[in-house]
Design an enzyme around this catalytic site. Sequence first.
Site, PDB file in Angstrom:
ATOM      1  N   TYR A  65      52.608  32.211  83.906  1.00 48.82           N
ATOM      2  CA  TYR A  65      53.146  33.312  84.718  1.00 48.82           C
ATOM      3  C   TYR A  65      54.641  33.439  84.462  1.00 48.82           C
ATOM      4  CZ  TYR A  65      50.373  36.126  87.801  1.00 48.82           C
ATOM      5  OH  TYR A  65      49.580  37.114  88.277  1.00 48.82           O
ATOM      6  N   GLU A  67      56.764  36.399  85.777  1.00 50.33           N
ATOM      7  CA  GLU A  67      57.303  37.633  86.382  1.00 50.33           C
ATOM      8  C   GLU A  67      58.826  37.590  86.347  1.00 50.33           C
ATOM      9  OE1 GLU A  67      54.338  39.346  89.718  1.00 50.33           O
ATOM     10  OE2 GLU A  67      54.928  37.265  89.954  1.00 50.33           O
ATOM     11  N   ASP A 242      56.958  60.052  74.213  1.00 48.97           N
ATOM     12  CA  ASP A 242      55.847  59.106  74.146  1.00 48.97           C
ATOM     13  C   ASP A 242      55.356  59.096  72.691  1.00 48.97           C
ATOM     14  OD1 ASP A 242      53.473  57.755  74.235  1.00 48.97           O
ATOM     15  OD2 ASP A 242      52.609  58.913  75.890  1.00 48.97           O
ATOM     16  N   THR A 271      52.599  52.750  72.511  1.00 44.76           N
ATOM     17  CA  THR A 271      51.636  51.660  72.425  1.00 44.76           C
ATOM     18  C   THR A 271      52.052  50.837  71.217  1.00 44.76           C
ATOM     19  OG1 THR A 271      50.188  52.900  70.962  1.00 44.76           O
ATOM     20  CG2 THR A 271      49.706  53.041  73.311  1.00 44.76           C
ATOM     21  N   LYS A 274      48.410  51.238  67.832  1.00 48.89           N
ATOM     22  CA  LYS A 274      47.914  52.383  67.060  1.00 48.89           C
ATOM     23  C   LYS A 274      48.538  52.316  65.665  1.00 48.89           C
ATOM     24  CE  LYS A 274      46.872  54.890  71.277  1.00 48.89           C
ATOM     25  NZ  LYS A 274      47.133  56.059  72.141  1.00 48.89           N
ATOM     26  N   ARG A 280      47.065  45.117  71.198  1.00 44.05           N
ATOM     27  CA  ARG A 280      46.893  46.174  72.193  1.00 44.05           C
ATOM     28  C   ARG A 280      47.950  45.987  73.280  1.00 44.05           C
ATOM     29  NH1 ARG A 280      43.215  49.836  72.985  1.00 44.05           N
ATOM     30  NH2 ARG A 280      42.374  49.144  70.991  1.00 44.05           N
TER      31      ARG A 280
HETATM   32  C1  LIG Z   1      46.988  56.245  73.506  1.00 44.41           C
HETATM   33  C2  LIG Z   1      48.065  56.920  74.240  1.00 44.41           C
HETATM   34  C3  LIG Z   1      48.519  56.423  75.476  1.00 44.41           C
HETATM   35  C4  LIG Z   1      47.805  55.352  76.253  1.00 44.41           C
HETATM   36  O1  LIG Z   1      47.690  54.138  75.686  1.00 44.41           O
HETATM   37  P1  LIG Z   1      46.757  53.015  76.339  1.00 44.41           P
HETATM   38  O2  LIG Z   1      47.221  51.771  75.671  1.00 44.41           O
HETATM   39  O3  LIG Z   1      45.361  53.392  76.036  1.00 44.41           O
HETATM   40  O4  LIG Z   1      47.008  52.981  77.805  1.00 44.41           O
HETATM   41  C5  LIG Z   1      49.604  57.041  76.063  1.00 44.41           C
HETATM   42  N1  LIG Z   1      50.201  58.093  75.489  1.00 44.41           N
HETATM   43  C6  LIG Z   1      49.775  58.616  74.322  1.00 44.41           C
HETATM   44  C7  LIG Z   1      50.473  59.793  73.730  1.00 44.41           C
HETATM   45  C8  LIG Z   1      48.679  58.050  73.666  1.00 44.41           C
HETATM   46  O5  LIG Z   1      48.245  58.597  72.533  1.00 44.41           O
END
Ligand SMILES: *Cc1c(COP(=O)(O)O)cnc(C)c1O
Length: 478
Positions: A65, A67, A242, A271, A274, A280
């Site tokens: 932990y 935090e 994002d 993320t 990807k 992840r």
């Molecule tokens: C995939 C994605 C997310 C969310 O990601 P998670 O790890 O599945 O929560 C947020 N914003 C965009 C633009 C995404 O493509």
Amino acid sequence: MSDLESISSAYQTLFSMIEAVEPRVAAATRQELTDQRNSLKLIASENYASLPVLATMGTWMSDKYAEGTVGHRFYAGCQNVDTVESVAAEHARELFGAEYAYVQPHSGIDANLTAYWAILAHKIESPALAEFGVKGVADLSEADWENLRRRFGEQRLLGMSLDAGGHLTHGFRPNVSGKMFHQRSYGTNPETQLLDYDALAAQAREFKPLVIVAGYSAYPRRVNFAKMREIADEVGAVLMVDMAHFAGLVAGKVFTGDEDPVPHADVVTTTTHKSLRGPRGGMILATGEYAPSVDRGCPLVLGGPLANVMAAKAVALAEARTSAFQTYAQNVADNAKALAEGLLNRDATLVTGGTDNHLVLLDVRNFGLTGRQAESALLDAGIVTNRNAVPNDPNGAWYTTGVRLGTPALTSRGFTTSDMDAVADMIVSVLKATTPATTAAGKPGKAKYDLTDDARDASQAEAQRLLDLHPLYPGLEL
Ligand SMILES: *Cc1c(COP(=O)(O)O)cnc(C)c1O
């Protein structure tokens, strides 16, 4: 013993230990490797992390932990977590040229939620505390606290609409982002299907949002973040980007200058699993101005960070700083272009007419199919995709009219541009051999379809040929 043989025997030993406790989990995990190896994965949001990244996730770092932040934990004995978190943040700052990086969010959605609350803390809460003459929210009177809560509820967010390629966390009503903000969305030009910066600027002038969110999950083009910055500045909005989908292209220096969000945005979320090809998870980059608010992600939104995943983020970010990763990122973009050209040469329709990032959005209406039918027929033929809405989709968000195709995963296996032309040929052949089937009531269905056996078999054989050319985790026997 070669390295690969010893890795194989290490995995075999670990798996026999798992098997002894819960054989169904061991079997499903083994099967997942077989399935991943044998599927032509064109899901734009997926990838294959390296064995060092995967191995880093499976350790006792998970048991701690921690935090708080580096050096300021609410638990004792966090020195090793401090190390991995600092290393991950250092790599992130240096890789992306960011003033500040926060690697604790567990996922992209957690990163966005943390970023939204950090923006609210910085723009709404801090000025209110000064106005009410107190240091922290705990010191507010009940009346002032209610006043502040009301102000949180009055804030506005302008994000890209879902059917233009935005994400559900960009203000979609069923998501918390659409409930915590008054929300409006911008779309794309109805003719060109491209982002229309003038229309967006006009909307921003009228709506006066606190936050403009740029970024997407299904838009096949680059975004000009310098223009986004100008629009945000003109209306006094915070610019949040994002980059969950295209972080790998930013890391690999395919997106530079106006196409690199980091120098232009106040806050950048992503993320890590990807196109960035890490574990992840999620991450936030910010300017120094926003750093203190983002740094309070715990307790603002988050609890204990996943130390094993932060460690794997550090390993993945170290990989992303190599020239090999830059080559990979360029290949991802080149492969997407080759896939788009292969499809266009075979008379397919693409949203925006092509791509200049890692994804292609195929409009399947001229095959007489819904996205759902196309997705299912392609899966039968050994090609894994996902259906996706196109702008102003006539079939709605469930059946859809599009299929989204991305190249990060196949590029990790070593697929080349000529392989992508072969994939385009397979996709078009399968869709041409697919016809919508009527429902039991004799009505035209949106889900049922018939695919000829010949086309299915030919595509499956071709998929296997390409997969055998580019094995996944070669040498790993389990
Ligand atoms: C995939 C994605 C997310 C969310 O990601 P998670 O790890 O599945 O929560 C947020 N914003 C965009 C633009 C995404 O493509």
